[in-house]
Write a protein that holds these residues in place. Structure first.
Motif, PDB file in Angstrom:
ATOM      1  N   LEU A  59       1.728  -8.969   8.441  1.00 19.64           N
ATOM      2  CA  LEU A  59       2.030  -7.873   7.842  1.00 19.64           C
ATOM      3  C   LEU A  59       1.220  -7.251   6.782  1.00 19.64           C
ATOM      4  O   LEU A  59       1.236  -6.053   6.449  1.00 19.64           O
ATOM      5  N   HIS A  60       0.718  -8.325   6.088  1.00 13.17           N
ATOM      6  CA  HIS A  60      -0.212  -7.715   4.855  1.00 13.17           C
ATOM      7  C   HIS A  60      -1.758  -7.477   5.308  1.00 13.17           C
ATOM      8  O   HIS A  60      -2.484  -7.376   4.627  1.00 13.17           O
ATOM      9  N   GLY A  61      -1.960  -7.727   6.898  1.00 16.40           N
ATOM     10  CA  GLY A  61      -3.283  -7.308   7.129  1.00 16.40           C
ATOM     11  C   GLY A  61      -4.264  -8.273   7.047  1.00 16.40           C
ATOM     12  O   GLY A  61      -5.431  -8.091   6.852  1.00 16.40           O
ATOM     13  N   GLU A  62      -3.682  -9.653   6.803  1.00 20.90           N
ATOM     14  CA  GLU A  62      -4.569 -10.561   6.419  1.00 20.90           C
ATOM     15  C   GLU A  62      -5.361 -11.258   7.545  1.00 20.90           C
ATOM     16  O   GLU A  62      -6.108 -12.417   7.365  1.00 20.90           O
ATOM     17  N   LEU A  63      -4.970 -11.032   8.980  1.00 26.53           N
ATOM     18  CA  LEU A  63      -5.588 -11.611  10.144  1.00 26.53           C
ATOM     19  C   LEU A  63      -6.749 -11.003  10.641  1.00 26.53           C
ATOM     20  O   LEU A  63      -6.099  -9.732  11.045  1.00 26.53           O
ATOM     21  N   ASP A  64      -7.482 -11.520  11.029  1.00 27.01           N
ATOM     22  CA  ASP A  64      -8.716 -10.779  11.995  1.00 27.01           C
ATOM     23  C   ASP A  64      -8.281 -10.609  13.284  1.00 27.01           C
ATOM     24  O   ASP A  64      -8.769  -9.885  14.034  1.00 27.01           O
ATOM     25  N   GLY A  65      -7.245 -11.329  13.931  1.00 26.45           N
ATOM     26  CA  GLY A  65      -6.890 -11.350  15.168  1.00 26.45           C
ATOM     27  C   GLY A  65      -5.612 -12.310  15.371  1.00 26.45           C
ATOM     28  O   GLY A  65      -5.576 -13.250  14.589  1.00 26.45           O
TER      29      GLY A  65
ATOM     30  N   LYS B 231       9.447  -4.058  13.894  1.00 32.00           N
ATOM     31  CA  LYS B 231       9.671  -2.672  13.507  1.00 32.00           C
ATOM     32  C   LYS B 231       8.733  -1.985  12.615  1.00 32.00           C
ATOM     33  O   LYS B 231       8.257  -0.984  13.003  1.00 32.00           O
ATOM     34  N   THR B 232       8.173  -2.890  11.869  1.00 33.66           N
ATOM     35  CA  THR B 232       6.905  -2.436  11.107  1.00 33.66           C
ATOM     36  C   THR B 232       5.733  -1.996  12.166  1.00 33.66           C
ATOM     37  O   THR B 232       5.004  -0.954  11.673  1.00 33.66           O
TER      38      THR B 232
ATOM     39  N   VAL C 235      -3.101   4.699   7.222  1.00 32.19           N
ATOM     40  CA  VAL C 235      -2.954   3.276   7.329  1.00 32.19           C
ATOM     41  C   VAL C 235      -3.792   2.950   8.657  1.00 32.19           C
ATOM     42  O   VAL C 235      -4.669   2.280   8.538  1.00 32.19           O
ATOM     43  N   ASN C 236      -3.497   3.911   9.735  1.00 33.53           N
ATOM     44  CA  ASN C 236      -3.967   3.184  10.919  1.00 33.53           C
ATOM     45  C   ASN C 236      -5.668   3.561  10.888  1.00 33.53           C
ATOM     46  O   ASN C 236      -6.668   2.990  11.626  1.00 33.53           O
TER      47      ASN C 236
ATOM     48  N   GLN D 164      -1.158  -1.040   3.433  1.00 33.87           N
ATOM     49  CA  GLN D 164       0.478  -1.182   3.221  1.00 33.87           C
ATOM     50  C   GLN D 164       0.761  -2.573   3.393  1.00 33.87           C
ATOM     51  O   GLN D 164       0.138  -3.546   4.222  1.00 33.87           O
ATOM     52  N   THR D 165       1.946  -2.903   2.767  1.00 36.39           N
ATOM     53  CA  THR D 165       3.012  -3.623   3.174  1.00 36.39           C
ATOM     54  C   THR D 165       4.305  -3.077   3.692  1.00 36.39           C
ATOM     55  O   THR D 165       4.133  -2.029   3.580  1.00 36.39           O
ATOM     56  N   PRO D 166       5.224  -3.991   3.913  1.00 40.79           N
ATOM     57  CA  PRO D 166       6.561  -3.376   4.301  1.00 40.79           C
ATOM     58  C   PRO D 166       6.902  -2.215   3.094  1.00 40.79           C
ATOM     59  O   PRO D 166       7.625  -1.160   3.485  1.00 40.79           O
TER      60      PRO D 166
END
Length: 401
Positions: free
Chosen positions: A147-153, A190-191, A360-361, A367-369
């Motif tokens: 959710l925090h966008g910390e993963l590359d895949g 949902k997010t 964001v996209n 963003q976080t939730p």
């Protein structure tokens, strides 16, 4: 413009690929009905009463049948986990190898997957890539990083995995609990549905997993704000209905010859995306030449707005208000950003929500939730200068009020 071209234009490196059981079928794994038949066979071996379950299966009430069979297992001191570990056919979930579909998925410019499938096919195809993470049901830390966008895949296995069968979701009670009780998995879904472009591949209109997402996530989120696409077999008559009612862009293909046309469609999508990317690169290069932008990163960032416009991206004044407010605040609650833009600046709440999702996209805001964060680049700083007086007036008004 046809649906395939529209999807190619909307596709980005952050697009989420939702992989249904149909994608695993070409690797020899079962569809929903077949899996429930396996469960019935296992239950019958144990001496369980399968009469009610058999009737439910014939009526296509597969979740109810799974619940009844699970009850029969419990009467024989067994569980669903025992079924997945002991029934010999379930070894396919571990042993199956990626198929042509997975090879085509590897050509798409995204490595973000969501799946209800229990098998290991996505792990086998993408698991060796740097930064690729498997996030299984119950993995709170992994869900937080996602959710925090910390993963590359990643592959997010929200209904469980054959590697941890005790967490697998299969019965009516499981689905009902997921809907009515707050879970990390449901919150994550949902997010993603609200903030990302989602492409369904290998899910059928009647699949319980697709219905779950459609009825409990997509419909509740507001169809007009979503970016949902779905490759579905033999659904040409439902295309307009699904777009109007659910906001889902259906791409129909023929199911004959073991869904061979799906492979053709995916290959066409790959080619269309390559053409779109080349077109955008060419447009950006033309602008960079016209305004004498050097290849130095700082200068590229200064003129990002011009580059995006040239690449047919839409930048409007509301975007600059959002970028400026978030840049000034650094980290700000979404509710506070909305209060400023709606209550103080007079924008509509729907427009604000749509443009935040857009930024964001595009990677212009993180963003976080519950929070928005500045990416701290030059163009955000310039936007902040343009809105600084309004923000100061807003803060003063809030302090006085």
């Amino acid at each position: 413009m046809d649906k395939m071209q529209e999807l190619a234009n909307a596709f980005s490196g952050e697009t989420i690929l939702f992989i249904g059981s149909g994608a695993s079928r070409r690797s020899g794994l079962p569809f929903w009905r077949e899996l429930i038949e396996w469960l019935k066979e296992y239950c019958d071996r144990l001496g369980g009463d399968i009469t009610t379950a058999d009737a439910l299966i014939k009526k296509d009430k597969l979740l109810d049948a799974a619940s009844e069979l699970t009850h029969q297992l419990e009467q024989n001191n067994k569980s669903l986990a025992d079924f997945f570990e002991e029934y010999e056919k379930n070894s396919a979930f571990r042993d199956a190898e990626p198929s042509e579909i997975h090879q085509l998925l590897g050509k798409l410019p995204s490595q973000f997957f969501v799946t209800p499938n229990y098998d290991l096919l996505l792990e086998k195809k993408f698991g060796q890539n740097d930064g690729f993470t498997v996030v299984r049901r119950g993995d709170k830390e992994g869900i937080g990083e996602l959710l925090h966008g910390e993963l590359d895949g990643y592959v997010f296995k929200y209904h469980g995995c054959i590697e941890s069968p005790q967490n697998i979701i299969l019965t009516y009670e499981d689905y009902n609990n997921e809907i009515h009780n707050y879970t990390d998995e449901l919150d994550c879904l949902k997010t993603l549905v609200k903030t990302k472009t989602i492409v369904f591949i290998g899910a059928g209109l009647d699949d319980p997993d697709f219905k779950f997402v459609r009825d409990n996530l997509i419909n509740l989120s507001g169809a007009e704000r979503l970016r949902i696409w779905a490759f579905m077999s033999d659904c040409s008559d439902e295309v307009k209905y699904y777009k109007r009612t659910h906001g889902i862009n259906l791409i129909s293909y023929k199911s004959e010859n073991n869904h061979a046309e799906l492979l053709v469609k995916l290959d066409e999508l790959v080619k269309n995306i390559i053409e779109v990317d080349e077109s955008k690169k060419a447009a950006a290069n033309m602008v960079m030449q016209e305004i004498n932008i050097t290849t130095h990163q700082e200068n590229v960032e200064i003129n990002l707005r011009e580059v995006l416009v040239a690449a047919n991206e839409e930048i409007i004044p509301l975007d600059e208000q959002i970028l400026g407010f978030v840049a000034l605040m650094g980290v700000v609650k979404k509710s506070e950003c909305t209060d400023f833009l709606v209550g103080f600046k007079g924008n509509s709440e729907a427009d604000v929500g749509n443009r935040i999702d857009y930024l964001v996209n595009r990677g212009l805001v993180k963003q976080t939730p519950h929070y928005l964060m500045s990416v701290k680049k030059r163009y955000s700083t310039e936007a902040a200068v343009g809105i600084e007086d309004d923000v100061m007036a807003y803060i003063a008004e809030r302090e006085d009020g």
